[in-house]
Design a protein around this motif. Structure first.
Motif, PDB file in Angstrom:
ATOM      1  N   ALA A  29       0.835  -1.208   0.000  1.00 14.74           N
ATOM      2  CA  ALA A  29       0.000   0.000   0.000  1.00 14.74           C
ATOM      3  C   ALA A  29       0.870   1.258   0.000  1.00 14.74           C
ATOM      4  CB  ALA A  29      -0.929  -0.001   1.211  1.00 14.74           C
ATOM      5  N   LEU A  30       1.942   1.248   0.781  1.00 13.92           N
ATOM      6  CA  LEU A  30       2.856   2.397   0.789  1.00 13.92           C
ATOM      7  C   LEU A  30       3.519   2.562  -0.572  1.00 13.92           C
ATOM      8  CD1 LEU A  30       4.270   4.654   2.416  1.00 13.92           C
ATOM      9  CD2 LEU A  30       6.064   2.980   2.960  1.00 13.92           C
ATOM     10  N   GLY A  31       3.907   1.451  -1.176  1.00 10.35           N
ATOM     11  CA  GLY A  31       4.515   1.518  -2.511  1.00 10.35           C
ATOM     12  C   GLY A  31       3.572   2.088  -3.549  1.00 10.35           C
ATOM     13  N   LEU A  32       2.288   1.735  -3.446  1.00 10.78           N
ATOM     14  CA  LEU A  32       1.307   2.273  -4.390  1.00 10.78           C
ATOM     15  C   LEU A  32       1.083   3.765  -4.165  1.00 10.78           C
ATOM     16  CD1 LEU A  32      -1.340  -0.602  -4.539  1.00 10.78           C
ATOM     17  CD2 LEU A  32       0.532  -0.099  -6.112  1.00 10.78           C
ATOM     18  N   TYR A  33       1.196   4.194  -2.910  1.00 13.55           N
ATOM     19  CA  TYR A  33       1.116   5.641  -2.648  1.00 13.55           C
ATOM     20  C   TYR A  33       2.222   6.373  -3.396  1.00 13.55           C
ATOM     21  CZ  TYR A  33       2.551   9.959  -0.468  1.00 13.55           C
ATOM     22  OH  TYR A  33       2.986  11.237  -0.281  1.00 13.55           O
ATOM     23  N   TYR A  34       3.440   5.843  -3.326  1.00 16.49           N
ATOM     24  CA  TYR A  34       4.546   6.526  -3.992  1.00 16.49           C
ATOM     25  C   TYR A  34       4.394   6.507  -5.513  1.00 16.49           C
ATOM     26  CZ  TYR A  34       6.997   7.353   0.328  1.00 16.49           C
ATOM     27  OH  TYR A  34       7.334   7.828   1.571  1.00 16.49           O
ATOM     28  N   LYS A  35       3.740   5.473  -6.041  1.00 15.82           N
ATOM     29  CA  LYS A  35       3.458   5.478  -7.481  1.00 15.82           C
ATOM     30  C   LYS A  35       2.520   6.629  -7.841  1.00 15.82           C
ATOM     31  CE  LYS A  35       3.999   0.499  -8.361  1.00 15.82           C
ATOM     32  NZ  LYS A  35       5.077   0.605  -9.350  1.00 15.82           N
ATOM     33  N   TRP A  36       1.442   6.781  -7.074  1.00 18.23           N
ATOM     34  CA  TRP A  36       0.478   7.844  -7.356  1.00 18.23           C
ATOM     35  C   TRP A  36       1.031   9.226  -7.022  1.00 18.23           C
ATOM     36  CZ3 TRP A  36      -3.423   8.115 -10.387  1.00 18.23           C
ATOM     37  CH2 TRP A  36      -4.144   6.970 -10.706  1.00 18.23           C
TER      38      TRP A  36
END
Length: 200
Positions: free
Chosen positions: A26-33
């Protein structure tokens, strides 16, 4: 200064590992967005450095302040869009990258809390650039180190002790505290922007 970002992201990932792999995802997806909103903000940072530097060297400090104000205003308006997206449509944003229900549940909570941090994040990132432009390297470096090393990871650890949902408070609290320190540095600097008198 750029290298410290790697260390704080590594630190946050290590904290989330104690909860689950889904939390790390979930944290990794935040950094993608995050990239979609921070590329324009980063471009603004790059653009204002030579303008502020030129006017500072010409001893036109009011112009430097105007440029910073304009950049912050633009940043607030643009990042407000990011805040709305993270608050209103976190689940659809997550589903573009994953169908894992655990990641979506964790990320939905996280995105909504992190989204609040976008507004103070503008000033937290603009103040170091301003100080870089006027040659106040110590203030610029200090703000970056305070944000990434002094606040992010220790606060992440402290909030994680209260549970995964509380961990995400690390982001808005860090950006708010960094902004407050930046404002203090800025007020100090504007009282005496030049250390030597102007040439006759």
């Amino acid at each position: 200064m750029q290298s410290v970002y790697t260390f704080y992201i590594f630190g946050l990932n290590m904290i989330l590992t104690a909860f689950s792999d889904q939390a790390v995802t979930a944290l990794g997806l935040y950094y993608k967005w995050q990239t979609f909103f921070f590329i324009p903000l980063g471009a603004m940072q790059t653009c204002i450095v030579p303008i502020i530097s030129y006017n500072y060297a010409a001893r036109n400090f009011p112009r430097c302040k105007q440029v910073l104000s304009a950049a912050v205003t633009f940043g607030f308006l643009f990042m407000a869009l990011g805040t709305l997206c993270f608050l209103l449509i976190p689940a659809p944003m997550l589903r573009l990258f994953t169908e894992n229900p655990a990641v979506i549940d964790i990320g939905t909570v996280g995105f909504r809390i992190i989204g609040i941090s976008f507004i103070p994040q503008v000033t937290a990132l603009m103040y170091p650039v301003f100080f870089q432009a006027v040659g106040a390297g110590l203030k610029s470096s200090s703000l970056t180190l305070i944000r990434t090393m002094v606040l992010f990871v220790p606060l992440g650890f402290l909030f994680s002790r209260l549970g995964l949902a509380r961990f995400w408070l690390t982001f808005p609290v860090t950006e708010l505290l960094t902004t407050l320190v930046g404002m203090w540095f800025y007020r100090q600097f504007t009282r005496r922007p030049y250390r030597t008198p102007a040439a006759a």
